[in-house]
Design a protein around this motif. Structure first.
Motif, PDB file in Angstrom:
ATOM      1  N   LYS A 120       0.823  -1.201   0.000  1.00  0.00           N
ATOM      2  CA  LYS A 120       0.000   0.000   0.000  1.00  0.00           C
ATOM      3  C   LYS A 120       0.864   1.261   0.000  1.00  0.00           C
ATOM      4  CE  LYS A 120      -4.053  -1.990  -0.009  1.00  0.00           C
ATOM      5  NZ  LYS A 120      -3.707  -3.419   0.081  1.00  0.00           N
ATOM      6  N   LEU A 121       2.001   1.224   0.678  1.00  0.00           N
ATOM      7  CA  LEU A 121       2.921   2.366   0.636  1.00  0.00           C
ATOM      8  C   LEU A 121       3.358   2.635  -0.803  1.00  0.00           C
ATOM      9  CD1 LEU A 121       4.745   4.530   1.904  1.00  0.00           C
ATOM     10  CD2 LEU A 121       6.419   2.731   2.366  1.00  0.00           C
ATOM     11  N   LEU A 124       0.164   3.884  -2.903  1.00  0.00           N
ATOM     12  CA  LEU A 124      -0.229   5.242  -2.544  1.00  0.00           C
ATOM     13  C   LEU A 124       0.811   6.253  -3.015  1.00  0.00           C
ATOM     14  CD1 LEU A 124      -1.563   4.475   1.036  1.00  0.00           C
ATOM     15  CD2 LEU A 124      -2.935   5.469  -0.810  1.00  0.00           C
ATOM     16  N   ASP A 125       2.070   5.936  -2.814  1.00  0.00           N
ATOM     17  CA  ASP A 125       3.145   6.829  -3.236  1.00  0.00           C
ATOM     18  C   ASP A 125       3.099   7.061  -4.748  1.00  0.00           C
ATOM     19  OD1 ASP A 125       5.383   8.431  -2.440  1.00  0.00           O
ATOM     20  OD2 ASP A 125       6.693   6.950  -3.377  1.00  0.00           O
ATOM     21  N   TYR A 126       2.887   5.991  -5.491  1.00  0.00           N
ATOM     22  CA  TYR A 126       2.809   6.099  -6.946  1.00  0.00           C
ATOM     23  C   TYR A 126       1.604   6.940  -7.367  1.00  0.00           C
ATOM     24  CZ  TYR A 126       2.627   4.693 -11.860  1.00  0.00           C
ATOM     25  OH  TYR A 126       2.587   4.699 -13.226  1.00  0.00           O
ATOM     26  N   ASP A 182      -4.595  13.800  -0.802  1.00  0.00           N
ATOM     27  CA  ASP A 182      -3.254  14.366  -0.937  1.00  0.00           C
ATOM     28  C   ASP A 182      -2.873  15.166   0.307  1.00  0.00           C
ATOM     29  OD1 ASP A 182      -5.225  16.237  -1.555  1.00  0.00           O
ATOM     30  OD2 ASP A 182      -4.083  17.188  -3.155  1.00  0.00           O
ATOM     31  N   TRP A 185      -1.708  12.568   2.881  1.00  0.00           N
ATOM     32  CA  TRP A 185      -0.633  11.680   2.472  1.00  0.00           C
ATOM     33  C   TRP A 185       0.680  11.869   3.233  1.00  0.00           C
ATOM     34  CZ3 TRP A 185       0.901   7.300   1.536  1.00  0.00           C
ATOM     35  CH2 TRP A 185       2.062   6.995   0.843  1.00  0.00           C
ATOM     36  N   PRO A 186       1.159  13.092   3.497  1.00  0.00           N
ATOM     37  CA  PRO A 186       2.435  13.195   4.228  1.00  0.00           C
ATOM     38  C   PRO A 186       2.417  12.467   5.568  1.00  0.00           C
ATOM     39  CG  PRO A 186       1.896  15.292   3.222  1.00  0.00           C
ATOM     40  CD  PRO A 186       0.681  14.415   3.054  1.00  0.00           C
ATOM     41  N   HIS A 189       2.119   8.653   4.918  1.00  0.00           N
ATOM     42  CA  HIS A 189       3.412   8.162   4.431  1.00  0.00           C
ATOM     43  C   HIS A 189       4.384   7.957   5.591  1.00  0.00           C
ATOM     44  CE1 HIS A 189       7.444   8.440   2.627  1.00  0.00           C
ATOM     45  NE2 HIS A 189       6.887   7.923   1.547  1.00  0.00           N
ATOM     46  N   ALA A 190       4.486   8.952   6.453  1.00  0.00           N
ATOM     47  CA  ALA A 190       5.402   8.847   7.602  1.00  0.00           C
ATOM     48  C   ALA A 190       4.988   7.703   8.519  1.00  0.00           C
ATOM     49  CB  ALA A 190       5.423  10.166   8.368  1.00  0.00           C
ATOM     50  N   LEU A 192       3.393   4.907   7.690  1.00  0.00           N
ATOM     51  CA  LEU A 192       3.727   3.635   7.073  1.00  0.00           C
ATOM     52  C   LEU A 192       5.233   3.386   7.113  1.00  0.00           C
ATOM     53  CD1 LEU A 192       1.282   3.651   4.041  1.00  0.00           C
ATOM     54  CD2 LEU A 192       1.313   2.010   5.921  1.00  0.00           C
ATOM     55  N   GLU A 193       6.024   4.420   6.892  1.00  0.00           N
ATOM     56  CA  GLU A 193       7.481   4.275   6.972  1.00  0.00           C
ATOM     57  C   GLU A 193       7.903   3.826   8.368  1.00  0.00           C
ATOM     58  OE1 GLU A 193       9.699   4.296   4.699  1.00  0.00           O
ATOM     59  OE2 GLU A 193       9.284   5.739   3.118  1.00  0.00           O
TER      60      GLU A 193
END
Length: 198
Positions: A120-121, A124-126, A182, A185-186, A189-190, A192-193
């Motif tokens: 999913k990371l 979503l990133d793509y 969007d 997302w930041p 994203h963090a 999931l990382e």
């Protein structure tokens, strides 16, 4: 907020844990074996990819891919080199900068590890890098495990679409709608990382 035109192309998506490979004829036999399990889980899908149903599943997805309506991925675990499942971009709406991630099935042996969050990371990133404003994830209201997994990704639960679609078994299902925008997302994203690093 993104002002980019939204367009997805067939491309391999690769990270440290998994590689997402757009369906090709070379994936067919290995994917058939991976998906041929867990009949109760398949009962929650609009279309089954298990056993005798696999051929029609494969034909439907590859036909829609050829028409630019769908982008289906085989998920490869990089540690083992084996395929462990599938996921797709569907309901691609360039005019709305919106897409759905769905038709996700992981072999039971891969469900508690990194395959789902890592996949999913990458997806979503793509999507957001290609101009998406919104990514939706829908699941059967009966599928509590899927709802928990989607919420754990950081997607926001937005409501229930009543009598939304019919599964291949004939059940008229309610769908629970989640989304990542969007603007979200930041943070997602963090999150999931951090999860994958842990």
């Amino acid at each position: 907020m993104t002002n980019l035109p939204f367009h997805l192309e067939q491309a391999v998506l690769s990270g440290p844990h998994v590689r997402l490979e757009p369906y090709t004829p070379q994936h067919k036999d290995a994917l058939r074996q991976v998906l041929d399990c867990d009949a109760p889980a398949w009962d929650l899908f609009a279309m089954s990819g298990q056993g005798a149903h696999f051929h029609s599943w494969w034909e439907m997805l590859t036909t829609r891919m050829a028409a630019g309506q769908w982008l289906a991925y085989a998920i490869r675990d990089l540690a083992s080199g084996e395929l462990v499942g599938t996921s797709s971009f569907l309901n691609i709406k360039p005019e709305r900068q919106c897409v759905e991630i769905g038709a996700t099935f992981l072999h039971p042996g891969a469900r508690s590890g990194h395959a789902n969050p890592a996949s999913k990371l990458l997806m979503l990133d793509y999507a957001f890098a290609r101009g998406a404003r919104r990514v939706e994830l829908l699941t059967d209201a009966r599928n509590v495990r899927s709802q928990a997994a989607i919420a754990k990704l950081g997607a926001q639960r937005e409501g229930v679409l009543r009598r939304d679609r019919v599964t291949w078994t004939g059940h008229v299902r309610d769908s629970v709608l989640y989304a990542v925008t969007d603007l979200d997302w930041p943070d997602v994203h963090a999150r999931l990382e951090r999860r994958l690093a842990g």
